[in-house]
Design an enzyme around this catalytic site. Structure first.
Site, PDB file in Angstrom:
ATOM      1  N   THR A 293       0.851  -1.191   0.000  1.00 51.53           N
ATOM      2  CA  THR A 293       0.000   0.000   0.000  1.00 51.53           C
ATOM      3  C   THR A 293       0.885   1.239   0.000  1.00 51.53           C
ATOM      4  O   THR A 293       2.090   1.147   0.194  1.00 51.53           O
ATOM      5  CB  THR A 293      -0.865   0.082   1.273  1.00 51.53           C
ATOM      6  OG1 THR A 293       0.007   0.331   2.403  1.00 51.53           O
ATOM      7  CG2 THR A 293      -1.645  -1.191   1.477  1.00 51.53           C
ATOM      8  N   ASP A 294       0.281   2.383  -0.176  1.00 49.86           N
ATOM      9  CA  ASP A 294       0.996   3.615   0.118  1.00 49.86           C
ATOM     10  C   ASP A 294       0.861   3.857   1.629  1.00 49.86           C
ATOM     11  O   ASP A 294       0.158   3.132   2.340  1.00 49.86           O
ATOM     12  CB  ASP A 294       0.451   4.781  -0.724  1.00 49.86           C
ATOM     13  CG  ASP A 294       1.508   5.875  -0.896  1.00 49.86           C
ATOM     14  OD1 ASP A 294       2.439   5.953  -0.078  1.00 49.86           O
ATOM     15  OD2 ASP A 294       1.399   6.664  -1.855  1.00 49.86           O
ATOM     16  N   TRP A 295       1.507   4.877   2.071  1.00 49.55           N
ATOM     17  CA  TRP A 295       1.669   5.170   3.512  1.00 49.55           C
ATOM     18  C   TRP A 295       0.307   5.287   4.227  1.00 49.55           C
ATOM     19  O   TRP A 295      -0.448   6.216   3.945  1.00 49.55           O
ATOM     20  CB  TRP A 295       2.459   6.468   3.626  1.00 49.55           C
ATOM     21  CG  TRP A 295       2.932   6.856   4.986  1.00 49.55           C
ATOM     22  CD1 TRP A 295       2.164   7.226   6.045  1.00 49.55           C
ATOM     23  CD2 TRP A 295       4.288   6.927   5.418  1.00 49.55           C
ATOM     24  NE1 TRP A 295       2.949   7.524   7.114  1.00 49.55           N
ATOM     25  CE2 TRP A 295       4.265   7.361   6.762  1.00 49.55           C
ATOM     26  CE3 TRP A 295       5.529   6.677   4.824  1.00 49.55           C
ATOM     27  CZ2 TRP A 295       5.439   7.555   7.513  1.00 49.55           C
ATOM     28  CZ3 TRP A 295       6.682   6.884   5.573  1.00 49.55           C
ATOM     29  CH2 TRP A 295       6.634   7.303   6.898  1.00 49.55           C
TER      30      TRP A 295
END
Ligand code: NOJ
Length: 747
Positions: A293-295
Site C-alpha cells: 500500500t501507500d503510507w
C-alpha cells in the site's frame, strides 16, 4: 425491427471480427526463482506462526524522511519478534546492517528484511527530477541514471525502491507531476520500461540491483482539480487507454512490486480494489510479485468512508489483494481476529506472505542478508566522477529552450560581465528538487557556481537575489537593478522552491510565484540581453513572462550537477535538444490541456476565429503556451519528403530533416498518427515513435520509422485492444503541433 435482419450491434461485431486484428502478446520478463528458493519459502511458510506471517506483510518506517504519521516506533524490538517484514526510510551500511542483524540473528525464523526507500531521481548523486529527465527523450540515459541510483542505493543497504512513479498526468497543478514522465502514455511506457531495467538490471541477485515498485496503481495522476489525494473518476476506457499502460509496461519489464494509490477510482479506493489488484493485476496480467500500500492508505479507508474502522479496512484490503501494509500496522493488529472470525482466509494470507518471501529470495537475501551492506562499496561507489558526469549530461539533456529571440543564447564568449539575478541563482537546497532521497544539498552545484566553473576568470560574474521566490518583498529590486545596469548580459534565475512541487504540493495558480514577474519586467527595461532560467517542478503558466523580449530556458530542478549541466547549455557546449513532455498552459483556466485531445463535434477552426457555436473559450485561446514535444535548438531543422508505404501489416515511414542553421544539433524527430474514423472517437494525434538524432550543420538525414498495425491498436468498449482498418494520418515534426503529414490507408 424486422427480425430477419441482424441488428446494428451484430453487424458491428461481425465487422470487427472480420477486420480488426488483436495485438501481439508481450513477453514477460519477470525474474524466476530457483527450485532451492521455492523449497526454502515453502519450508518457512510451514514453520511460521500466524503472527510471523502477518509480520512479513508489514512495512514500518524508521524516523528519517517521514511522509505521514509514524504509528509504531518500537520497530527494532518488533523485528526481533518476527513482526516486521520490511523497513523503509533506513539507509547507510551500519544502520541497515543493524536492522538485518536483528532480523537474521535475533528473530526466530531469521528472515531478512526488505529495506525500501524513495530513490526517485538518484540516491546520493541526484539527477534532474523525473519530469525533467523525460524531456531528454533519451531512454538509455534515463536507464543509466537509474542504474547509478541502484548502485548507490544498494551500496548503502537499500534493496527496494519505491520507483518508478508512472502516473500519467494532465494537470500541472498537481505537485507530483514532477515525479512522473508527463502526459503521454506511449512515451510513459517507454520510460517506465527503461527505469525498471535501470533499477533491477537483468539479475536481481547482483549486489547492485534492487527491486523496483510501479506506483501509484492506479490513476493517482488524475485527481480532480489537481489536488493531491483527491478523488479520481473516469471511464474504464480512459483508464485502460491512458492510465494503465505504463503499469503494464513495468510489469512486462519484470517489476517486482506494485504500490496501491491513495485515490479512489469510481468509488473504490485502490487500496481495497479487488478488481484492480486481483482480477486485473494478478489474474489477467499475471503479476507474480507483491503489492504494497501507500503510507497508511489502509487506515485511510475509514476516512474514505468505505471501512468502519481499521480492522474493517484491513479486511477489505487483504481480501482485495494487498500483500503488504505500509506503516499502518493493520494486518499485524487485526489479521488474527479477522482470521478467527473467518473474515479473511489463510490461503490469502499465505499467498501474500509467499509473494513477499519470493521477493526476498529473488534479491538473494536468503543467501546473504548482508549482501547490500558492504562498506567498501559505500566508500567507493557513491558520487564517483563518472556518476557525476552522467548527472551533468542528464541536466543539459533535460533542459528545454522555450524562447530565444535574436539568439540571446548561447552567451557570446565576448561578454565581459554577467549579472545573475533571482532567487534561484545560488540556492543549493532548491537544486535537489522534491523527493531527493539521500541527496545532500550542500553538494549541489548552483547556477552561480556552475557558471563560475565554466568561465573561470574569463568573465566577471556577479550575483544579486533580487527577491524571494514566494513573497511580495521588493526591497531587493534596487540592488538587482544596480548589478544589471553594470553588466553586459543578465541571467535571471526564476521559478519555484523545491518544496512547491512533489507530494502534497498542489498549486491552484501556476504562474511564477511572488514578485518574480515584476522583477523580470524591471530587469528587461535595462535593455540588456536577458536569459531567464526556470527552475520548477511542473509546467508553469508563464504567459506574462513569455511576452517579454527574453530567452527562456527550462531547467527543472537539475540535482547535484544542476549548475554545471546548465552552464554547458548556456555557453553552447551543449546545443539544447530537450522537448516538453507536458503541455505548458497559457493560464490555469485551460487545464486540463494536453496534446492528444479529441476533435469534438464542433471543433474550433483558427481560420474562423469568431465562429460562435464551436468548442472554444470566449476569453482565451484554445492553444497552449508551449505544446507537448516542443523545444528549440540553437540551430534550426526543416522537415520534408515524408514518404509512407503500407505493405500488409507493415507501415514504413521516412522523412528528411535538414539542419538549416549554423551549428550541429540533436533533434527529437517525433512521429504521430491520427486514426481518422473509428468505432469510437480517436485523439487528434497520438505519439507513436521518436528518434533523437544528431544532424550536423548543413547536413540532411533521412529518418525511418517502421510501425506495424499493432501500433494502431486502441482499447474498445469491451476493453479489448485491437486496430481497425481505414484511413490514418501520419505526422512527423519537431513538436506535436508543427508537423508535416500524409494520409495512408491500412487494410
Ligand atoms: C507516500 C508517497 O505517496 C509514496 O510515493 C512514497 O513511496 C511513500 N510515501 C513512502 O515514502
Amino acid at each position: 425491427m424486422n427480425k430477419c435482419f441482424p441488428s446494428n450491434e451484430i453487424i458491428l461485431v461481425v465487422a470487427l471480427l472480420l477486420f480488426c486484428k488483436p495485438v501481439t502478446a508481450q513477453k514477460d520478463n519477470q525474474q524466476k526463482l530457483s527450485s532451492a528458493d521455492k523449497a526454502k519459502i515453502e519450508s518457512l511458510l510451514g514453520q511460521m506462526t500466524l503472527e510471523e506471517k502477518l509480520g512479513q506483510m508489514s512495512l514500518f518506517a524508521a524516523e528519517w524522511d517521514v511522509t505521514g504519521p509514524i504509528l509504531k516506533n518500537n520497530y527494532k524490538k518488533m523485528i526481533t519478534e518476527g513482526k516486521v517484514g520490511a523497513m523503509l526510510n533506513a539507509y547507510t551500511v551500519d544502520y541497515v546492517h543493524e536492522l538485518q542483524r536483528l532480523a537474521v540473528e535475533e528473530s526466530r525464523l531469521k528472515i531478512p528484511l526488505l529495506i525500501g526507500y524513495d530513490v526517485i531521481h538518484g540516491h546520493r548523486t541526484i539527477f534532474p527530477i523525473p519530469l525533467g529527465q523525460s524531456c531528454s527523450w533519451d531512454l538509455k540515459l534515463i536507464e543509466d541514471a537509474d542504474r547509478v541510483a541502484a548502485i548507490e542505493a544498494t551500496a548503502e543497504g537499500i534493496n527496494w525502491t519505491f520507483a518508478p512513479m508512472v502516473d500519467i498526468a494532465r494537470d500541472p497543478r498537481w505537485g507530483r507531476v514532477m515525479e512522473g514522465s508527463g502526459e503521454d502514455t506511449w512515451l510513459g511506457c517507454k520510460i517506465a520500461e527503461a527505469r525498471v531495467k535501470g533499477f533491477q538490471g537483468t539479475d536481481l541477485k547482483a549486489n547492485n540491483t534492487l527491486l523496483a515498485c510501479a506506483k501509484h496503481f492506479a490513476a493517482y495522476g488524475a485527481p480532480q482539480a489537481g489536488r493531491d489525494y483527491n478523488t479520481v473518476d473516469m471511464s474504464q476506457l480512459s483508464l485502460y487507454e491512458w492510465y494503465l499502460p505504463p503499469f503494464k509496461a513495468c510489469l512486462v519489464a519484470g517489476v517486482g512490486s506494485f504500490m496501491t494509490s491513495f485515490n479512489e477510482i469510481a468509488g473504490v479506493p485502490s487500496t481495497c480494489n479487488k478488481w484492480l489488484l486481483t482480477d486485473l493485476l494478478k489474474k489477467e496480467w499475471g503479476f507474480k510479485g507483491f503489492t504494497v500500500t501507500d503510507w497508511t492508505s489502509i487506515n485511510e479507508l475509514v476516512n474514505h468512508g468505505i471501512a468502519e474502522d481499521n480492522k474493517d479496512a484491513a479486511r477489505l484490503s487483504l481480501n482485495a489483494g494487498v500483500d503488504m501494509d505500509m506503516v499502518g500496522s493493520t494486518f499485524l493488529d487485526f489479521g488474527a481476529e479477522l482470521l478467527n472470525e473467518k473474515k479473511v482466509n489463510l490461503t490469502r494470507i499465505d499467498e501474500a506472505v509467499r509473494s513477499v518471501l519470493e521477493a526476498k529470495a529473488l534479491l538473494g537475501l536468503f543467501d546473504d542478508p548482508y549482501r547490500y551492506c558492504n562498506k567498501t562499496r559505500q566508500e567507493n561507489e557513491i558520487m564517483t566522477t563518472d556518476q557525476l558526469a552522467l548527472a551533468k549530461k542528464l541536466v543539459s539533456e533535460s533542459c528545454v529552450l522555450l524562447k530565444n529571440p535574436n539568439q540571446i543564447l548561447p552567451i557570446p564568449e565576448k561578454i565581459k560581465t554577467i549579472a545573475i539575478i533571482g532567487p534561484l541563482g545560488d540556492s543549493k537546497k532548491d537544486m535537489l528538487g522534491s523527493w531527493s532521497a539521500a541527496g545532500q544539498w550542500e553538494k549541489c552545484v548552483t547556477l552561480l557556481e556552475g557558471i563560475k566553473n565554466r568561465t573561470g576568470n574569463k568573465m566577471e560574474i556577479v550575483y544579486e537575489k533580487g527577491c524571494n521566490t514566494n513573497d511580495d518583498d521588493k526591497s531587493g529590486f534596487d540592488a538587482a537593478m544596480k548589478v544589471a545596469m553594470n553588466a553586459d548580459y543578465i541571467i535571471l534565475a526564476l521559478g519555484e522552491n523545491n518544496w512547491m512541487s512533489g507530494e502534497a504540493a498542489s498549486r491552484s495558480k501556476i504562474d511564477l510565484p511572488g514578485v518574480q514577474n515584476e522583477l523580470a519586467e524591471a530587469i528587461v527595461k535595462t535593455g540588456k540581453p536577458v536569459a531567464v532560467l526556470l527552475f520548477n517542478g511542473r509546467p508553469l503558466a508563464i504567459t506574462k513572462l513569455t511576452s517579454l523580449p527574453i530567452a527562456i530556458l527550462e531547467t527543472w530542478f537539475g540535482g547535484t550537477q544542476a549548475g554545471n549541466g546548465i552552464a554547458d547549455v548556456l555557453f553552447g557546449d551543449v546545443n539544447p535538444a530537450g522537448k516538453l513532455t507536458m503541455t505548458f498552459p497559457r493560464t490555469e483556466d485551460q487545464i486540463p490541456v494536453f496534446y492528444n485531445g479529441k476533435n469534438t463535434g464542433r471543433p474550433y477552426n483558427p481560420a474562423d476565429p469568431n465562429a460562435k457555436y464551436v468548442s472554444r473559450y470566449l476569453d482565451c485561446s484554445n492553444d497552449p503556451l508551449f505544446p507537448f514535444g516542443y523545444g528549440l535548438s540553437y540551430t534550426t531543422f526543416a522537415y520534408s519528403n515524408l514518404v509512407t508505404t503500407v505493405e500488409g501489416s507493415k507501415i514504413n515511414i521516412s522523412v528528411q530533416i535538414a539542419n538549416t542553421g549554423n551549428r550541429d544539433g540533436e533533434e527529437v524527430v517525433q512521429l504521430y498518427i491520427r486514426d481518422k474514423v473509428g468505432t469510437i472517437t480517436r485523439p487528434l494525434k497520438e505519439l507513436k515513435g521518436f528518434q533523437k538524432v544528431l544532424i550536423k550543420k548543413g547536413e540532411t538525414k533521412t529518418i525511418a520509422f517502421n510501425l506495424t498495425t499493432d501500433d494502431l491498436a486502441f482499447y474498445h468498449p469491451d476493453l479489448k485492444k485491437y486496430w481497425e482498418p481505414g484511413e490514418f494520418v501520419v505526422f512527423t515534426g519537431t513538436n506535436s503541433v508543427e508537423t508535416i503529414s500524409k494520409s495512408i490507408t491500412v487494410k
